[in-house]
Design a protein around this motif. Structure first.
Motif, PDB file in Angstrom:
ATOM      1  N   MET A 111     -72.475  89.172 -79.797  1.00 39.73           N
ATOM      2  CA  MET A 111     -71.303  89.317 -80.746  1.00 39.73           C
ATOM      3  C   MET A 111     -70.677  87.893 -81.063  1.00 39.73           C
ATOM      4  SD  MET A 111     -67.480  90.856 -79.803  1.00 39.73           S
ATOM      5  CE  MET A 111     -66.604  91.616 -81.178  1.00 39.73           C
ATOM      6  N   SER A 112     -70.868  87.707 -82.424  1.00 38.36           N
ATOM      7  CA  SER A 112     -70.191  86.424 -82.889  1.00 38.36           C
ATOM      8  C   SER A 112     -68.637  86.490 -83.376  1.00 38.36           C
ATOM      9  CB  SER A 112     -71.141  85.910 -84.289  1.00 38.36           C
ATOM     10  OG  SER A 112     -70.845  87.074 -85.269  1.00 38.36           O
ATOM     11  N   THR A 113     -68.216  85.403 -83.218  1.00 43.91           N
ATOM     12  CA  THR A 113     -66.932  84.980 -83.457  1.00 43.91           C
ATOM     13  C   THR A 113     -66.737  84.305 -84.610  1.00 43.91           C
ATOM     14  OG1 THR A 113     -66.692  83.375 -81.876  1.00 43.91           O
ATOM     15  CG2 THR A 113     -66.401  85.452 -81.101  1.00 43.91           C
ATOM     16  N   VAL A 114     -65.515  84.397 -85.183  1.00 41.36           N
ATOM     17  CA  VAL A 114     -65.426  83.577 -86.552  1.00 41.36           C
ATOM     18  C   VAL A 114     -64.089  83.040 -86.402  1.00 41.36           C
ATOM     19  CG1 VAL A 114     -64.782  83.540 -88.801  1.00 41.36           C
ATOM     20  CG2 VAL A 114     -66.320  85.041 -88.079  1.00 41.36           C
ATOM     21  N   SER A 115     -64.074  81.566 -86.307  1.00 42.80           N
ATOM     22  CA  SER A 115     -62.869  80.718 -86.179  1.00 42.80           C
ATOM     23  C   SER A 115     -61.998  80.857 -87.377  1.00 42.80           C
ATOM     24  CB  SER A 115     -63.394  79.299 -86.088  1.00 42.80           C
ATOM     25  OG  SER A 115     -62.403  78.320 -85.668  1.00 42.80           O
ATOM     26  N   PRO A 116     -60.609  81.029 -87.024  1.00 44.98           N
ATOM     27  CA  PRO A 116     -59.673  81.149 -88.168  1.00 44.98           C
ATOM     28  C   PRO A 116     -59.437  80.009 -88.644  1.00 44.98           C
ATOM     29  CG  PRO A 116     -58.796  81.490 -85.876  1.00 44.98           C
ATOM     30  CD  PRO A 116     -60.223  81.597 -85.803  1.00 44.98           C
ATOM     31  N   PRO A 117     -59.021  79.871 -90.006  1.00 45.69           N
ATOM     32  CA  PRO A 117     -58.374  78.802 -90.638  1.00 45.69           C
ATOM     33  C   PRO A 117     -57.508  78.093 -89.560  1.00 45.69           C
ATOM     34  CG  PRO A 117     -58.650  80.455 -91.946  1.00 45.69           C
ATOM     35  CD  PRO A 117     -58.687  81.320 -90.777  1.00 45.69           C
ATOM     36  N   TRP A 118     -57.545  76.816 -89.669  1.00 44.28           N
ATOM     37  CA  TRP A 118     -56.545  76.096 -88.837  1.00 44.28           C
ATOM     38  C   TRP A 118     -55.636  75.149 -89.771  1.00 44.28           C
ATOM     39  CZ3 TRP A 118     -57.419  70.866 -88.997  1.00 44.28           C
ATOM     40  CH2 TRP A 118     -58.862  70.727 -89.202  1.00 44.28           C
ATOM     41  N   THR A 119     -54.564  74.920 -89.327  1.00 47.90           N
ATOM     42  CA  THR A 119     -53.486  73.999 -89.625  1.00 47.90           C
ATOM     43  C   THR A 119     -52.681  73.438 -89.008  1.00 47.90           C
ATOM     44  OG1 THR A 119     -53.481  75.132 -91.855  1.00 47.90           O
ATOM     45  CG2 THR A 119     -51.766  73.751 -91.541  1.00 47.90           C
ATOM     46  N   TYR A 120     -52.394  71.973 -88.668  1.00 49.61           N
ATOM     47  CA  TYR A 120     -51.680  71.578 -87.876  1.00 49.61           C
ATOM     48  C   TYR A 120     -50.401  70.740 -88.522  1.00 49.61           C
ATOM     49  CZ  TYR A 120     -55.108  72.475 -84.095  1.00 49.61           C
ATOM     50  OH  TYR A 120     -56.061  72.836 -83.331  1.00 49.61           O
ATOM     51  N   THR A 121     -49.380  70.926 -88.115  1.00 47.24           N
ATOM     52  CA  THR A 121     -48.045  70.121 -88.585  1.00 47.24           C
ATOM     53  C   THR A 121     -47.426  69.547 -87.555  1.00 47.24           C
ATOM     54  OG1 THR A 121     -47.961  71.775 -90.451  1.00 47.24           O
ATOM     55  CG2 THR A 121     -45.992  70.381 -90.123  1.00 47.24           C
ATOM     56  N   LEU A 122     -47.316  68.114 -87.766  1.00 48.34           N
ATOM     57  CA  LEU A 122     -46.430  67.469 -86.559  1.00 48.34           C
ATOM     58  C   LEU A 122     -45.107  66.768 -87.244  1.00 48.34           C
ATOM     59  CD1 LEU A 122     -46.157  66.093 -83.851  1.00 48.34           C
ATOM     60  CD2 LEU A 122     -47.389  64.329 -84.908  1.00 48.34           C
ATOM     61  N   HIS A 123     -43.948  67.294 -86.810  1.00 46.36           N
ATOM     62  CA  HIS A 123     -42.540  66.859 -87.528  1.00 46.36           C
ATOM     63  C   HIS A 123     -42.447  65.635 -86.621  1.00 46.36           C
ATOM     64  CE1 HIS A 123     -42.012  70.493 -89.821  1.00 46.36           C
ATOM     65  NE2 HIS A 123     -42.742  71.317 -88.793  1.00 46.36           N
ATOM     66  N   LEU A 124     -41.883  64.815 -87.252  1.00 48.54           N
ATOM     67  CA  LEU A 124     -41.836  63.399 -86.716  1.00 48.54           C
ATOM     68  C   LEU A 124     -40.086  62.901 -87.385  1.00 48.54           C
ATOM     69  CD1 LEU A 124     -45.016  62.115 -88.107  1.00 48.54           C
ATOM     70  CD2 LEU A 124     -44.478  62.117 -85.535  1.00 48.54           C
ATOM     71  N   PRO A 125     -39.540  62.303 -86.168  1.00 49.46           N
ATOM     72  CA  PRO A 125     -38.397  61.528 -86.430  1.00 49.46           C
ATOM     73  C   PRO A 125     -38.323  60.538 -87.113  1.00 49.46           C
ATOM     74  CG  PRO A 125     -38.841  61.057 -84.233  1.00 49.46           C
ATOM     75  CD  PRO A 125     -40.006  62.133 -84.720  1.00 49.46           C
ATOM     76  N   HIS A 126     -37.421  59.848 -87.789  1.00 46.07           N
ATOM     77  CA  HIS A 126     -37.426  58.548 -88.363  1.00 46.07           C
ATOM     78  C   HIS A 126     -37.355  57.269 -87.294  1.00 46.07           C
ATOM     79  CE1 HIS A 126     -36.572  55.293 -90.986  1.00 46.07           C
ATOM     80  NE2 HIS A 126     -37.304  55.729 -91.939  1.00 46.07           N
ATOM     81  N   ASP A 127     -38.641  57.270 -86.634  1.00 48.19           N
ATOM     82  CA  ASP A 127     -38.764  56.436 -85.487  1.00 48.19           C
ATOM     83  C   ASP A 127     -39.768  55.294 -85.935  1.00 48.19           C
ATOM     84  OD1 ASP A 127     -39.923  55.294 -82.937  1.00 48.19           O
ATOM     85  OD2 ASP A 127     -38.248  56.471 -82.377  1.00 48.19           O
ATOM     86  N   PRO A 128     -39.992  54.236 -85.585  1.00 53.87           N
ATOM     87  CA  PRO A 128     -40.931  53.378 -85.909  1.00 53.87           C
ATOM     88  C   PRO A 128     -42.124  53.516 -85.126  1.00 53.87           C
ATOM     89  CG  PRO A 128     -39.337  52.063 -84.718  1.00 53.87           C
ATOM     90  CD  PRO A 128     -38.797  53.359 -85.125  1.00 53.87           C
TER      91      PRO A 128
END
Length: 148
Positions: A1-18
């Motif tokens: 049985m083959s599997t299909v990898s779902p589309p992926w998206t990554y979002t990283l929320h960042l503070p205003h920090d150096p």
């Protein structure tokens, strides 16, 4: 049985920090390696680095890194920030951006992004409900035939 990898998206929320751009670059490297895209890491990291540093330097609020595969074996690296002003290198009016003099200490970042990317773009986001508005700048690069 083959599997299909779902589309992926990554979002990283960042503070205003150096430290935020450095953390985002490390996250980007990890995400791309996890998806077998190690060969595109240098280009994606350069594009992300410039967009993240501009968000940190030219805005006062939080920002976010988003990474997602696109059709035609392209990778989109995008950075959202709270400032709706689009920098000249991302406008769609066809205007060219002056290259800074050789002795300038800044001003080359968006030129680097445009040189490395196959395409770039921008979206100005309106404030709606929980949305904070601002803009999303993105750059895309090819990741190559046969990669997943």
């Amino acid at each position: 049985m083959s599997t299909v990898s779902p589309p992926w998206t990554y979002t990283l929320h960042l503070p205003h920090d150096p430290r935020a751009p450095r953390i985002a670059r490390a996250t980007l490297r990890t995400v791309l390696a996890a998806h077998g895209l190690t060969h595109v890491i240098p280009t994606a990291e350069l594009m992300a680095s410039e967009l993240l540093n501009n968000a940190h330097l030219h805005t006062t609020g939080p920002y976010a890194l988003r990474v997602r595969p696109m059709e035609s074996e392209r990778l989109r690296v995008a950075v959202w920030d709270t400032d709706p002003r689009v920098p000249p290198g991302f406008t769609t009016d066809g205007a060219t951006v002056a290259v800074p003099p050789d002795d300038a200490e800044s001003g080359r970042g968006l030129h680097l992004v445009r040189a490395c990317a196959d395409s770039v773009g921008a979206s100005v986001l309106r404030e709606l409900g929980a949305s904070k508005g601002g803009k999303l700048l993105w750059a895309e690069c090819q990741w190559g035939v046969g990669d997943v």
